[in-house]
Write an enzyme that holds these catalytic residues in place. Structure first.
Site, short mmCIF file in Angstrom:
data_model
loop_
_atom_site.label_atom_id
_atom_site.label_comp_id
_atom_site.label_asym_id
_atom_site.label_seq_id
_atom_site.Cartn_x
_atom_site.Cartn_y
_atom_site.Cartn_z
N THR A 26 2.86 -6.75 7.01
CA THR A 26 4.46 -6.87 7.11
C THR A 26 4.87 -7.08 8.77
OG1 THR A 26 4.64 -5.54 5.12
CG2 THR A 26 6.49 -5.32 6.62
N HIS A 178 -0.89 -6.59 -4.75
CA HIS A 178 -0.81 -5.68 -3.82
C HIS A 178 -0.87 -4.35 -4.94
CE1 HIS A 178 -0.01 -2.93 -0.80
NE2 HIS A 178 0.87 -3.46 -0.22
N ASN A 181 -1.33 1.34 -0.86
CA ASN A 181 -0.46 2.00 -0.42
C ASN A 181 0.91 2.57 -0.64
OD1 ASN A 181 -2.10 1.13 1.77
ND2 ASN A 181 -1.14 -0.64 2.51
N TYR A 183 2.85 1.60 -3.19
CA TYR A 183 3.84 0.97 -3.73
C TYR A 183 3.70 0.95 -5.38
CZ TYR A 183 4.43 -0.28 0.94
OH TYR A 183 5.03 -0.12 2.26
N ASN A 238 3.09 6.10 2.17
CA ASN A 238 4.31 6.18 1.34
C ASN A 238 4.05 7.54 0.27
OD1 ASN A 238 5.90 4.01 2.45
ND2 ASN A 238 4.19 2.69 1.60
#
Ligand code: 8OZ
Length: 374
Positions: A26, A178, A181, A183, A238
């Site tokens: 990112t 993805h 992490n 998400y 996260n």
């Protein structure tokens, strides 16, 4: 003898010429007007392209609802497809390969990023602990998400397939789901964020359902040999983390293995902070060693590698390729530098996220090798 890290590798229909991969990173430098990739973004990827080298894009939201950060490029509008075309053309002109990482931030988005200022969505109305950044780059606490309704699941899966088709229309060689992490997909996998009592929650098989439906839809859209997936089994980014990750991830990787995807991309637990910090956690298990026996195709390993570690991981057979993030940010010619053992430029963390060319396209290549093959 040439280290195996610098030898060819078959990945789906593609023959990589070396095994040094650009990790998905990112960078928050897309045009905020429409979240469209720019000429500067194309220059950044082109700088890192090598003949037969694999680049993976920054995480790219599959829908407006999937966004959770400012200035992140999407893959859900015609203008974004056109913008990405500049990137894929520039990479292909240098003989490189490029996969797009498809993303939905789920509960760790913020209402300021959402259509109509709505609450972010997640598996359950359970807020992550900690802070994120809002649409104005201000730190804000995570919000309580709205639990996705059963009737929203099929349309959600469809957005992933449409985004994958858009990526191929934009010239990408493939896509990476993805699943890491903290998400949306990982939020469904893990019990700390998934408290559902329907077919998408509860048992391990149910918590894996959405990921597998997404993978199957993406495969139907672009083909299994153009589909990879990234997982972070021991990750803590996260506010993620499963108390006992092994039963969950053994089941998931086993199911994915049946699909014979192009690759599995694992993040090593020692570096499970998703690049937001530089510390390495000691005493962690090896994700690659754990899952290698279960995985039939290419295994890409990531997280805290240096040259010696990457050479060893590939030589041992634990990994087929190694993805580099921070060192590839700072060294556009990283594959070449690793091959010859050249010193590396240090990276500058304050310019990782947002801004312009500084810390993005202005890291120098070795003077004698700018433009040289890896
Ligand atoms: C750092 C900052 C923002 C997003 C990830 C996409 O952790 C990210 C990300 C990393 O996978």
């Amino acid at each position: 003898m040439t280290d195996k890290l610098f030898t060819p590798l078959q990945l789906g229909p593609y023959t990589l010429q070396h095994r040094v991969v650009l990790a998905p990173l990112t960078r928050m430098r897309a045009d905020p007007d429409g979240n469209v990739p720019t000429a500067l973004n194309a220059a950044y990827y082109a700088q890192r392209a090598t003949p037969g080298g694999l680049l993976i894009t920054e995480a790219t939201p599959v829908s407006r609802q999937g966004h959770g950060h400012p200035c992140v490029p999407g893959i859900h509008t015609a203008a974004q497809v056109q913008g990405w075309r500049r990137v894929t053309d520039a990479v292909h002109a240098r003989g490189g390969l490029i996969f797009m990482q498809l993303w939905h931030t789920g509960r760790v988005s913020h209402s300021s990023h959402q259509p109509g200022g709505a609450a972010p969505v997640g598996p359950s109305a359970v807020a992550a602990q900690g802070r994120t950044i809002d649409a104005h780059w201000q730190p804000v606490p995570y919000e309580v998400p709205r639990a996705l309704e059963a009737a929203e699941m099929a349309p959600l899966v469809d957005t992933w397939a449409a985004a994958a088709a858009n990526a191929v229309a934009a010239g990408f060689d493939g896509v990476e789901v993805h699943g890491a992490n903290g998400y949306l997909l990982e939020q469904f996998l893990q019990s700390r964020s998934n408290r559902r009592t329907d077919a998408y929650g509860g048992s391990i098989a149910n918590r894996c359902r959405l990921v597998l439906e997404v993978v199957d839809a993406v495969v139907a859209a672009v083909g299994r040999d153009r589909t990879g997936i990234r997982l972070s089994p021991w990750g803590v980014a996260n506010d993620s983390g499963e108390d006992e990750p092994l039963p969950l991830y053994r089941h998931l990787v086993g199911e994915l293995a049946l699909r014979e995807l192009a690759y599995l991309h694992l993040i090593e637990p020692r570096a499970s902070g998703a690049g937001k910090a530089d510390g390495v956690r000691d005493g962690q298990p090896s994700a690659a060693a754990t899952f290698r026996p279960l995985w039939p195709t290419v295994l890409i390993d990531a997280g805290g590698f240096d040259r010696a570690g990457a050479i060893e991981a590939v030589a041992s057979g634990r990994a087929d390729a190694v993805a580099f993030g921070r060192w590839f940010i700072a060294n556009p010619d990283l594959p070449h530098r690793l091959r010859v053992g050249a010193p590396l430029n240090p990276y500058h963390r304050p310019t990782f996220y947002g801004g312009g060319a500084a810390g993005y396209t202005d890291y120098p290549a070795l003077a004698s090798t700018a433009g040289a093959p890896a």
